[in-house]
Design a protein around this motif. Structure first.
Motif, mmCIF file in Angstrom:
data_model
loop_
_atom_site.group_PDB
_atom_site.id
_atom_site.type_symbol
_atom_site.label_atom_id
_atom_site.label_comp_id
_atom_site.label_asym_id
_atom_site.label_seq_id
_atom_site.Cartn_x
_atom_site.Cartn_y
_atom_site.Cartn_z
ATOM 1 N N ARG A 111 0.951 -1.357 0.073
ATOM 2 C CA ARG A 111 -0.018 0.040 -0.082
ATOM 3 C C ARG A 111 0.754 1.238 0.047
ATOM 4 N NH1 ARG A 111 -5.007 -1.021 1.847
ATOM 5 N NH2 ARG A 111 -5.367 1.089 2.864
ATOM 6 N N VAL A 112 0.408 2.186 -0.793
ATOM 7 C CA VAL A 112 1.231 3.358 -0.933
ATOM 8 C C VAL A 112 0.491 4.650 -0.692
ATOM 9 C CG1 VAL A 112 2.860 4.674 -2.706
ATOM 10 C CG2 VAL A 112 2.903 2.114 -2.816
ATOM 11 N N TYR A 113 0.896 5.736 -0.175
ATOM 12 C CA TYR A 113 0.171 6.802 0.324
ATOM 13 C C TYR A 113 1.206 8.010 -0.434
ATOM 14 C CZ TYR A 113 -2.859 10.221 2.183
ATOM 15 O OH TYR A 113 -3.599 11.271 2.398
ATOM 16 N N LEU A 114 0.808 8.920 -1.304
ATOM 17 C CA LEU A 114 1.279 10.168 -1.825
ATOM 18 C C LEU A 114 0.770 11.351 -0.978
ATOM 19 C CD1 LEU A 114 0.954 9.096 -5.634
ATOM 20 C CD2 LEU A 114 2.639 8.246 -3.923
ATOM 21 N N LEU A 115 1.965 12.172 -0.421
ATOM 22 C CA LEU A 115 1.592 13.315 0.346
ATOM 23 C C LEU A 115 2.522 14.509 -0.387
ATOM 24 C CD1 LEU A 115 0.077 14.915 2.592
ATOM 25 C CD2 LEU A 115 2.034 14.502 4.083
ATOM 26 N N GLY A 116 1.604 15.331 -1.022
ATOM 27 C CA GLY A 116 2.450 16.495 -1.620
ATOM 28 C C GLY A 116 2.098 17.098 -2.876
ATOM 29 N N ALA A 117 2.757 18.233 -3.258
ATOM 30 C CA ALA A 117 2.427 18.627 -4.772
ATOM 31 C C ALA A 117 1.246 19.268 -4.763
ATOM 32 C CB ALA A 117 2.588 17.644 -5.906
ATOM 33 N N ALA A 118 0.893 20.135 -5.674
ATOM 34 C CA ALA A 118 -0.389 20.449 -6.039
ATOM 35 C C ALA A 118 -1.548 19.263 -5.984
ATOM 36 C CB ALA A 118 -0.572 21.227 -7.168
ATOM 37 N N GLN A 119 -2.902 19.685 -5.834
ATOM 38 C CA GLN A 119 -3.918 18.519 -5.853
ATOM 39 C C GLN A 119 -3.900 17.912 -7.031
ATOM 40 O OE1 GLN A 119 -5.377 17.533 -3.407
ATOM 41 N NE2 GLN A 119 -6.699 16.059 -4.148
ATOM 42 N N ASP A 120 -3.774 18.598 -8.392
ATOM 43 C CA ASP A 120 -4.287 18.045 -9.541
ATOM 44 C C ASP A 120 -2.672 17.196 -9.870
ATOM 45 O OD1 ASP A 120 -2.745 20.338 -9.713
ATOM 46 O OD2 ASP A 120 -2.771 20.581 -11.849
ATOM 47 N N VAL A 121 -1.443 17.600 -9.643
ATOM 48 C CA VAL A 121 -0.366 16.583 -9.641
ATOM 49 C C VAL A 121 -0.456 15.629 -8.859
ATOM 50 C CG1 VAL A 121 2.117 17.016 -9.220
ATOM 51 C CG2 VAL A 121 1.115 18.964 -10.230
ATOM 52 N N ALA A 122 -0.758 15.756 -7.448
ATOM 53 C CA ALA A 122 -0.759 14.539 -6.773
ATOM 54 C C ALA A 122 -1.665 13.340 -7.252
ATOM 55 C CB ALA A 122 -1.235 14.677 -5.425
ATOM 56 N N GLU A 123 -2.959 13.897 -7.840
ATOM 57 C CA GLU A 123 -3.859 13.079 -8.511
ATOM 58 C C GLU A 123 -3.410 12.370 -9.637
ATOM 59 O OE1 GLU A 123 -7.725 15.081 -7.646
ATOM 60 O OE2 GLU A 123 -8.244 14.121 -9.674
ATOM 61 N N VAL A 136 0.220 -2.374 -7.048
ATOM 62 C CA VAL A 136 0.455 -1.677 -5.731
ATOM 63 C C VAL A 136 -1.062 -0.997 -5.544
ATOM 64 C CG1 VAL A 136 1.236 0.753 -5.161
ATOM 65 C CG2 VAL A 136 2.859 -1.036 -6.213
ATOM 66 N N HIS A 137 -1.219 -1.009 -4.328
ATOM 67 C CA HIS A 137 -2.560 -0.337 -3.787
ATOM 68 C C HIS A 137 -2.359 1.038 -3.582
ATOM 69 C CE1 HIS A 137 -6.567 -0.319 -2.457
ATOM 70 N NE2 HIS A 137 -6.180 0.097 -1.160
ATOM 71 N N ILE A 138 -2.951 1.902 -4.312
ATOM 72 C CA ILE A 138 -2.729 3.339 -3.643
ATOM 73 C C ILE A 138 -3.588 3.536 -2.670
ATOM 74 C CG2 ILE A 138 -2.747 5.722 -4.313
ATOM 75 C CD1 ILE A 138 -0.843 4.511 -6.244
ATOM 76 N N ALA A 139 -3.168 3.802 -1.422
ATOM 77 C CA ALA A 139 -3.747 3.758 -0.268
ATOM 78 C C ALA A 139 -4.416 5.177 0.095
ATOM 79 C CB ALA A 139 -3.106 3.374 1.046
ATOM 80 N N GLY A 140 -3.894 6.374 -0.804
ATOM 81 C CA GLY A 140 -4.396 7.594 -0.679
ATOM 82 C C GLY A 140 -3.468 8.552 -1.258
ATOM 83 N N TRP A 141 -3.961 9.718 -1.157
ATOM 84 C CA TRP A 141 -3.094 10.855 -1.784
ATOM 85 C C TRP A 141 -3.695 12.257 -1.028
ATOM 86 C CZ3 TRP A 141 -6.426 8.557 -5.354
ATOM 87 C CH2 TRP A 141 -7.300 9.444 -5.772
ATOM 88 N N ARG A 142 -2.754 13.420 -1.150
ATOM 89 C CA ARG A 142 -3.103 14.430 -0.719
ATOM 90 C C ARG A 142 -2.126 15.508 -1.066
ATOM 91 N NH1 ARG A 142 -3.920 18.364 3.028
ATOM 92 N NH2 ARG A 142 -5.860 18.450 4.349
ATOM 93 N N ASN A 143 -2.778 16.587 -1.433
ATOM 94 C CA ASN A 143 -1.832 17.572 -1.764
ATOM 95 C C ASN A 143 -0.919 18.074 -0.406
ATOM 96 O OD1 ASN A 143 -2.576 20.281 -0.511
ATOM 97 N ND2 ASN A 143 -4.504 19.692 -1.210
ATOM 98 N N GLY A 144 0.145 18.825 -0.813
ATOM 99 C CA GLY A 144 1.225 19.205 0.236
ATOM 100 C C GLY A 144 0.993 20.519 0.551
ATOM 101 N N TYR A 145 -0.109 21.357 0.203
ATOM 102 C CA TYR A 145 -0.386 22.604 0.741
ATOM 103 C C TYR A 145 -1.264 22.784 1.943
ATOM 104 C CZ TYR A 145 2.491 23.644 -3.508
ATOM 105 O OH TYR A 145 3.562 23.672 -4.171
ATOM 106 N N VAL A 168 6.573 11.599 0.495
ATOM 107 C CA VAL A 168 6.255 13.126 0.771
ATOM 108 C C VAL A 168 6.846 13.939 -0.201
ATOM 109 C CG1 VAL A 168 6.277 14.703 2.539
ATOM 110 C CG2 VAL A 168 6.038 12.546 3.212
ATOM 111 N N ALA A 169 6.253 14.564 -0.912
ATOM 112 C CA ALA A 169 6.526 15.493 -2.051
ATOM 113 C C ALA A 169 6.480 16.864 -1.717
ATOM 114 C CB ALA A 169 6.338 15.188 -3.386
ATOM 115 N N ARG A 170 7.157 17.561 -0.710
ATOM 116 C CA ARG A 170 6.835 19.046 -0.245
ATOM 117 C C ARG A 170 8.201 19.400 -0.885
ATOM 118 N NH1 ARG A 170 4.097 19.695 5.240
ATOM 119 N NH2 ARG A 170 2.740 21.391 4.205
#
Ligand code: UDP
Length: 263
Positions: A111-123, A136-145, A168-170
């Motif tokens: 399971r992988v979580y992506l945290l960071g970048a602008a919302q459209d980029v993270a998506e 890979v199971h994308i467990a979630g993502w969220r923008n870094g702002y 974490v991509a901030r």
């Protein structure tokens, strides 16, 4: 005890930053075991810009030097270690390490979580990774702002998603102190700052072609693509001169207020 001691692998400490003496293959094996044993690991992929920032700011040095694993993300680091007389096996670029881990995760259903970048980029990054690594199971993502007041909610959201890998991509100045502060609570087996990597995965920025990377000129390609980086990159020649001047003194832990901090 200085940060860098007590790790189950050899390190080369440059200006207080303990780089793991492991090549990419061993690094991936080590972190695969971390996922299997569920033991939380905070990973920093450190480059010369970060080492210079750490020399200026003891709090930043602490955030990166206390990581469980620091890998040499940058030809400049590998060169500096050789100059100081303690060579590192090879460069372990954060972007490549992220993909190597995703490859393992693809075959093991991580399971992988992506945290960071602008919302459209993270998506877009989440969608592209899901396509490229269907196992890979994308467990979630969220923008870094988000602000410090949102930290608790973000940490809770990630804990609920229970990922094996957290990227974490901030910005560099934010992602490492953030992970240092919240890593223990997050408790994810592999937590790693990946800078601008989501922008590359989302197709917004290009990775330097192999020829640039082979010649150690990835920084030049990034500069051509994003000229606003010029200010940050001005420290690169300063780092090189410092390493040339310091020789094996680069291996000493910088003392607060001591000469070693002089740039
Ligand atoms: N970023 C973010 N939150 C912030 C600042 C930056 O999520 O508060 C993201 C930004 O959108 C980009 C990545 O972090 O995807 C890297 O940003 P930048 O190139 O400015 O930072 P650097 O890695 O060079 O420090």
């Amino acid at each position: 005890m200085e940060p860098g001691d007590g790790r189950p692998f050899e390190t080369v400490t440059l200006y207080g930053v303990p780089f793991a003496k492991m090549d990419m293959r061993r690094t991936v094996e080590y972190l695969t075991r971390a996922v299997e044993t569920r033991r939380p690991h905070r990973v920093v992929t450190a480059n010369p810009i970060m080492v210079m920032a750490a020399l200026r700011d003891p709090a930043f040095l602490w955030a990166i030097a206390t990581a469980d694993l620091v890998v040499p993300d940058g030809t400049g680091i590998v060169w500096a270690a050789r100059r100081a007389g303690q060579p590192l096996p090879e460069r372990v670029a954060g972007y490549d390490l992220m993909h190597e881990l995703l490859k393992v995760g693809d075959s093991r259903g991580w399971r992988v979580y992506l945290l960071g970048a602008a919302q459209d980029v993270a998506e877009a990054a989440a969608a592209n990774l899901a396509r490229r690594y269907p196992g890979v199971h994308i467990a979630g993502w969220r923008n870094g702002y988000f602000s410090d007041e949102d930290d608790d909610a973000v940490v809770e959201e990630i804990r609920r998603a229970a990922p094996d890998l957290l990227f974490v991509a901030r910005s560099l100045a934010k992602q490492e102190p953030w992970l240092a502060r919240h890593g223990e609570r997050l408790g994810v087996p592999v937590m790693m700052g990946v800078g601008g990597s989501f922008d590359v995965v989302a197709g917004k920025l290009k990775r330097a072609p192999a020829a640039f990377r082979r010649l150690g000129l990835e920084w030049l390609f990034r500069l051509l693509q994003e000229p606003r980086r010029i200010g940050r990159m001005a420290v690169l020649p300063v780092f090189a001169l410092k390493v040339l001047r310091d020789g094996e003194k680069a291996l000493r832990y910088p003392k607060p207020g001591g000469d070693d901090r002089q740039l």
